[in-house]
Design a protein around this motif. Structure first.
Motif, PDB file in Angstrom:
ATOM      1  N   ARG A 136      15.359  36.247 -66.434  1.00  0.00           N
ATOM      2  CA  ARG A 136      14.783  35.494 -65.337  1.00  0.00           C
ATOM      3  C   ARG A 136      13.848  34.380 -65.782  1.00  0.00           C
ATOM      4  NH1 ARG A 136      14.897  38.598 -60.124  1.00  0.00           N
ATOM      5  NH2 ARG A 136      16.656  39.961 -60.467  1.00  0.00           N
ATOM      6  N   SER A 137      13.313  34.502 -66.968  1.00  0.00           N
ATOM      7  CA  SER A 137      12.371  33.457 -67.388  1.00  0.00           C
ATOM      8  C   SER A 137      13.008  32.458 -68.341  1.00  0.00           C
ATOM      9  CB  SER A 137      11.138  34.092 -68.036  1.00  0.00           C
ATOM     10  OG  SER A 137      11.533  35.059 -68.959  1.00  0.00           O
ATOM     11  N   LEU A 138      14.222  32.770 -68.786  1.00  0.00           N
ATOM     12  CA  LEU A 138      14.853  31.956 -69.829  1.00  0.00           C
ATOM     13  C   LEU A 138      15.068  30.514 -69.389  1.00  0.00           C
ATOM     14  CD1 LEU A 138      15.795  32.418 -72.647  1.00  0.00           C
ATOM     15  CD2 LEU A 138      18.065  32.919 -71.789  1.00  0.00           C
ATOM     16  N   LEU A 139      15.413  30.313 -68.115  1.00  0.00           N
ATOM     17  CA  LEU A 139      15.735  28.952 -67.679  1.00  0.00           C
ATOM     18  C   LEU A 139      14.596  28.306 -66.902  1.00  0.00           C
ATOM     19  CD1 LEU A 139      19.404  29.747 -66.795  1.00  0.00           C
ATOM     20  CD2 LEU A 139      18.628  28.271 -68.625  1.00  0.00           C
ATOM     21  N   GLN A 140      13.446  28.988 -66.879  1.00  0.00           N
ATOM     22  CA  GLN A 140      12.275  28.403 -66.229  1.00  0.00           C
ATOM     23  C   GLN A 140      11.506  27.641 -67.294  1.00  0.00           C
ATOM     24  OE1 GLN A 140      11.199  29.556 -62.910  1.00  0.00           O
ATOM     25  NE2 GLN A 140      12.943  30.912 -62.644  1.00  0.00           N
ATOM     26  N   THR A 141      11.515  26.334 -67.174  1.00  0.00           N
ATOM     27  CA  THR A 141      10.896  25.565 -68.248  1.00  0.00           C
ATOM     28  C   THR A 141       9.606  24.887 -67.793  1.00  0.00           C
ATOM     29  OG1 THR A 141      12.454  23.835 -67.670  1.00  0.00           O
ATOM     30  CG2 THR A 141      12.957  25.162 -69.583  1.00  0.00           C
ATOM     31  N   GLY A 142       9.111  25.272 -66.643  1.00  0.00           N
ATOM     32  CA  GLY A 142       7.903  24.624 -66.121  1.00  0.00           C
ATOM     33  C   GLY A 142       6.627  25.299 -66.572  1.00  0.00           C
ATOM     34  N   GLY A 147      16.000  47.409 -71.274  1.00  0.00           N
ATOM     35  CA  GLY A 147      16.383  47.103 -69.893  1.00  0.00           C
ATOM     36  C   GLY A 147      15.364  46.212 -69.201  1.00  0.00           C
ATOM     37  N   VAL A 148      14.102  46.598 -69.305  1.00  0.00           N
ATOM     38  CA  VAL A 148      13.026  45.816 -68.672  1.00  0.00           C
ATOM     39  C   VAL A 148      12.949  44.426 -69.304  1.00  0.00           C
ATOM     40  CG1 VAL A 148      10.527  45.627 -68.444  1.00  0.00           C
ATOM     41  CG2 VAL A 148      11.659  47.822 -68.031  1.00  0.00           C
ATOM     42  N   ALA A 149      13.001  44.397 -70.638  1.00  0.00           N
ATOM     43  CA  ALA A 149      12.883  43.121 -71.348  1.00  0.00           C
ATOM     44  C   ALA A 149      14.033  42.196 -70.987  1.00  0.00           C
ATOM     45  CB  ALA A 149      12.856  43.361 -72.856  1.00  0.00           C
ATOM     46  N   GLN A 150      15.214  42.782 -70.775  1.00  0.00           N
ATOM     47  CA  GLN A 150      16.379  41.956 -70.443  1.00  0.00           C
ATOM     48  C   GLN A 150      16.166  41.247 -69.110  1.00  0.00           C
ATOM     49  OE1 GLN A 150      20.251  43.929 -70.252  1.00  0.00           O
ATOM     50  NE2 GLN A 150      20.901  42.166 -69.042  1.00  0.00           N
ATOM     51  N   ARG A 151      15.570  41.978 -68.153  1.00  0.00           N
ATOM     52  CA  ARG A 151      15.322  41.365 -66.850  1.00  0.00           C
ATOM     53  C   ARG A 151      14.319  40.214 -66.982  1.00  0.00           C
ATOM     54  NH1 ARG A 151      14.727  43.462 -60.937  1.00  0.00           N
ATOM     55  NH2 ARG A 151      13.290  41.934 -60.089  1.00  0.00           N
ATOM     56  N   ARG A 173       4.392  38.914 -63.709  1.00  0.00           N
ATOM     57  CA  ARG A 173       4.810  39.131 -62.336  1.00  0.00           C
ATOM     58  C   ARG A 173       5.779  38.032 -61.882  1.00  0.00           C
ATOM     59  NH1 ARG A 173       0.192  39.505 -58.070  1.00  0.00           N
ATOM     60  NH2 ARG A 173      -0.576  40.963 -59.626  1.00  0.00           N
ATOM     61  N   GLN A 174       5.462  36.774 -62.277  1.00  0.00           N
ATOM     62  CA  GLN A 174       6.353  35.670 -61.923  1.00  0.00           C
ATOM     63  C   GLN A 174       7.752  35.892 -62.496  1.00  0.00           C
ATOM     64  OE1 GLN A 174       4.036  32.544 -63.648  1.00  0.00           O
ATOM     65  NE2 GLN A 174       3.535  31.644 -61.672  1.00  0.00           N
ATOM     66  N   ALA A 175       7.778  36.309 -63.769  1.00  0.00           N
ATOM     67  CA  ALA A 175       9.063  36.474 -64.438  1.00  0.00           C
ATOM     68  C   ALA A 175       9.860  37.611 -63.801  1.00  0.00           C
ATOM     69  CB  ALA A 175       8.851  36.757 -65.916  1.00  0.00           C
ATOM     70  N   TRP A 176       9.131  38.695 -63.462  1.00  0.00           N
ATOM     71  CA  TRP A 176       9.805  39.871 -62.925  1.00  0.00           C
ATOM     72  C   TRP A 176      10.456  39.551 -61.585  1.00  0.00           C
ATOM     73  CZ3 TRP A 176      11.442  44.192 -64.922  1.00  0.00           C
ATOM     74  CH2 TRP A 176      11.820  45.236 -64.071  1.00  0.00           C
ATOM     75  N   SER A 177       9.772  38.746 -60.761  1.00  0.00           N
ATOM     76  CA  SER A 177      10.273  38.511 -59.412  1.00  0.00           C
ATOM     77  C   SER A 177      10.933  37.145 -59.257  1.00  0.00           C
ATOM     78  CB  SER A 177       9.135  38.661 -58.402  1.00  0.00           C
ATOM     79  OG  SER A 177       8.070  37.830 -58.797  1.00  0.00           O
ATOM     80  N   ALA A 178      11.078  36.415 -60.376  1.00  0.00           N
ATOM     81  CA  ALA A 178      11.675  35.079 -60.275  1.00  0.00           C
ATOM     82  C   ALA A 178      13.115  35.177 -59.787  1.00  0.00           C
ATOM     83  CB  ALA A 178      11.646  34.388 -61.638  1.00  0.00           C
TER      84      ALA A 178
END
Lengths: 404, 294
Positions: free
Chosen positions: A385-391, A377-381, A397-402
């Protein structure tokens, strides 16, 4: 591997998503095909199998070969030497007697290499003199035979028999011996459990993280996420790679068990099979949880180069599991055998050692599976959220709250 | 019909897309034009559901779009990519299957499309062995493969050679003719002008102009080119027209007061022979420049 698992529909329109293969299955199938056609993976597996075969093969050879020794003795000690030769278990140790006229002749026979050892009566008892190194097999046999002979003589002097002297001791001796064998095997198989888990978690971990980054780096992920839900992509990756990992593990375990059946420990195969089965069950749950984390770690990276740093905590975790399985003893070991992901290795090992009851295994398994579900569950979030962030590389923390 | 309604997206303090609204009608090729950073890609990603929406909504056939709807759209992302190690046909079949096609259908359709783009002989090559232009063609095929209900293409023409541009344009017209709404972005204004029925011009995250090409042109300045027997310097004194360019006997006039051009023509013929008097249709590029910098 075929690319079609269902009949081609010619009557249906081009797109009927309801009737199509579930997306996660397609993803899993692709992962499996990619892995099975990857030369590095195939060679790695083959190499490991060869290692296991080679190791068990050597064990079998070592156990079956007979060591031949020549023992020299002066006429006064000849009787004892003959007895050693007569009572040596010939399938493992065979003993010949080379007579020597006196002590000097016996010594020179050993020095010349014509005899492996000189058996003579010293001041405090029997002595087995060798040139510069002991022969373990010969020493053991000689000790056994000499002890029996001396005991017999002394029993006779006391007006009794060896059997009477040894009565009551024989049973406990043989039980002790059996346990020792099992615990040696348990130690070895326990090490194998920990080591295989370590290897699988690490190698497949990097494979999963890389396959996530590959999709991010090549931007194909944008096409895929507009075709199927992200959770299907993640599920497919975990299922596909877990299946391959488990298949590999079953293969190794099977070959290992066949190997044990060929050695002197063959009687213990039944003892080991139960824990090995438990190990495979624990492996599935433990591996799935870690696989989800590796996928998330891969998603935190934007380029292959970032993987080393985003997966570093996982490397630590896997190493911790491995060393805990090797080093932790006593109460701590019992406690850790319930704590995921340590339980994945420690509980089957404890079962093997005979130190855990079946209900303990069930409790540990339920805990491990619950943790696996929570981690997925946690890993899915994190993954979503980070899958389409390519920068560049993302922090947890960034990924969790993106924003999505 | 795809309706984009008041879409807004912020990245930190920057509002990348600010209340953008426009429609993409079925059977109408809609060109999406704007400079770098105007918000085209952000808008398209929101339409596809790849990016979250801060405000506004996307509607499909009169109701809010669902992920199921979006999955049946054809999408070509701005940043191109495929699995580098996988073979072209295998990859297209996989992507087609993800869109719900059977392996057989996906294979047949993929081969047809590869044929059209002249890539039939590369079907068994690994993607990484293809030139960038050819990789792009494969990606176009991936977007069209499953018979999408709408097309959202981010810069589909960039990186294509003239032959491929023609093949691509034909494909878009063809898809469009079947009633599919098509939205595509481009920097190539001449191409957009030639191809599109409708234009949406974006600047700084806002729609600055939208409509048919003729409609947009009619919003532009009305200009006439006049060539006379004599010098045309006298035009500078005429009221109601503005001289944009003057070169001896030839001049370009912009009509400021409606009907002033007729007065000019009468005066000119009174002064001598008039060799040319014609309406100059503004190029889309002129309109774009004007609205984008307004």
């Amino acid at each position: 591997m075929t690319t079609t698992t269902r009949p081609v529909r010619t009557d249906a329109p081009a797109t009927t998503p309801e009737a199509a293969t579930a997306p996660w299955l397609l993803v899993a199938r692709r992962e499996i095909v990619v892995r099975l056609t990857d030369k590095a993976f195939l060679f790695g597996t083959l190499f490991t199998i060869l290692l296991i075969c080679g190791f068990t093969g050597w064990q079998v050879y070592d156990a079956s070969r007979t060591s031949e020794y020549t023992v020299t003795a002066t006429p006064g000690d000849r009787e004892m030497a003959d007895r050693v030769a007569a009572e040596a278990p010939e399938d493992t140790v065979a003993v010949d007697v080379e007579p020597a006229a006196d002590d000097a002749a016996a010594r020179s026979l050993v020095l010349a290499g014509d005899a492996d050892a000189w058996l003579h009566l010293g001041e405090d008892g029997w002595v087995l003199t060798t040139e510069d190194s002991e022969n373990a097999g010969l020493t053991r046999v000689t000790q056994d035979v000499v002890r029996t002979a001396v005991l017999e003589r002394q029993a006779e002097a006391l007006g009794t028999t060896t059997a009477e002297l040894e009565a009551g001791s024989e049973v406990s001796t043989s039980l002790l011996r059996g346990d020792a064998r099992q615990s040696r095997l348990a130690e070895f198989v326990g090490f194998a459990f920990g080591f295989l888990f370590y290897i699988a978690a690490l190698s497949f971990g990097y494979v999963i993280a890389n396959s996530v980054v590959e999709e991010k780096q090549s931007r194909v992920v944008e096409i895929i996420t507009t075709s199927i839900p992200v959770r299907h992509l993640l599920a497919g990756k975990i299922v596909g790679n877990s299946l391959i990992a488990i298949l590999q593990m079953v293969l190794y375990a099977g070959i290992g068990l066949v190997g044990i059946a060929l050695t002197e420990y063959s009687g213990l195969v039944t003892v080991v099979t139960g824990p090995v089965a438990w190990y495979l069950v624990f492996f599935v749950a433990g591996f799935a949880a870690l696989a989800a984390l590796w996928a998330a770690a891969g998603a935190l990276a934007s380029r292959t180069e970032d993987i080393q740093s985003t997966t570093a905590p996982l490397l630590m975790l896997v190493l911790a599991v491995f060393f805990a399985a090797m080093l932790v003893e006593g109460t701590a070991r019992t406690v850790l055998s319930f704590v995921p992901p340590f339980s994945a290795v420690l509980m089957p090992t404890r079962l093997l050692e005979g130190g855990a009851a079946w209900w303990e295994a069930v409790v540990a398994l339920v805990l491990l599976m619950a943790t696996a579900v929570a981690i997925v569950g946690v890993a899915q979030r994190l993954y979503r959220r980070s899958l389409l962030q390519t920068g560049g590389r993302l922090s947890l923390r960034q990924a969790w709250s993106a924003p999505e | 019909m795809l309706e984009i309604s008041e879409l807004t997206r912020r990245f930190g303090d920057v509002t990348a897309v600010d209340g953008v609204s426009f429609d993409v009608l079925g059977g109408v090729l809609t060109g999406f034009v704007g400079g770098n950073g105007a918000g085209k890609t952000t808008t398209m990603r929101m339409v596809m559901g790849v990016l979250g929406i801060d405000a506004g909504e996307v509607r499909w056939h009169g109701r809010p779009v669902t992920p199921q709807d979006q999955r049946r759209f054809g999408y070509m992302p701005e940043e191109r990519g495929l699995y580098p190690k996988q073979r072209v046909l295998d990859q297209l079949v996989y992507l087609g299957q993800l869109k719900g096609m059977s392996a057989g259908e996906a294979g047949r359709t993929a081969e047809e499309h590869l044929e059209r783009f002249g890539l039939a002989d590369r079907a068994r090559s690994r993607v990484e062995e293809l030139s960038l232009g050819n990789q792009q063609r494969v990606q176009v095929v991936a977007a069209l493969l499953h018979g999408p209900t709408a097309l959202v293409l981010d810069e589909p023409f960039s990186g294509l050679d003239p032959t491929a541009v023609d093949a691509m344009a034909d494909l878009l017209r063809e898809r469009c003719a079947t009633g599919v709404p098509v939205l595509f972005s481009s920097h190539q204004l001449d191409l957009v002008e030639q191809l599109c029925d409708r234009l949406v011009i974006l600047a700084d995250g806002r729609v600055v102009a939208a409509g048919g090409a003729d409609e947009l042109r009619s919003q532009g300045p009305v200009r006439y080119r006049m060539t006379c027997e004599h010098d045309t310097g006298w035009l500078r004194e005429v009221r109601g027209v503005h001289v944009v360019d003057l070169d001896g006997r030839s001049a370009l006039l912009e009509v400021v007061e409606h009907g002033a051009e007729q007065v000019v023509l009468r005066d000119a013929t009174a002064r001598g022979a008039v060799h040319e008097f014609s309406l100059v249709r503004p190029a889309l590029a002129d309109i774009y420049r004007e609205v984008a910098t307004r």
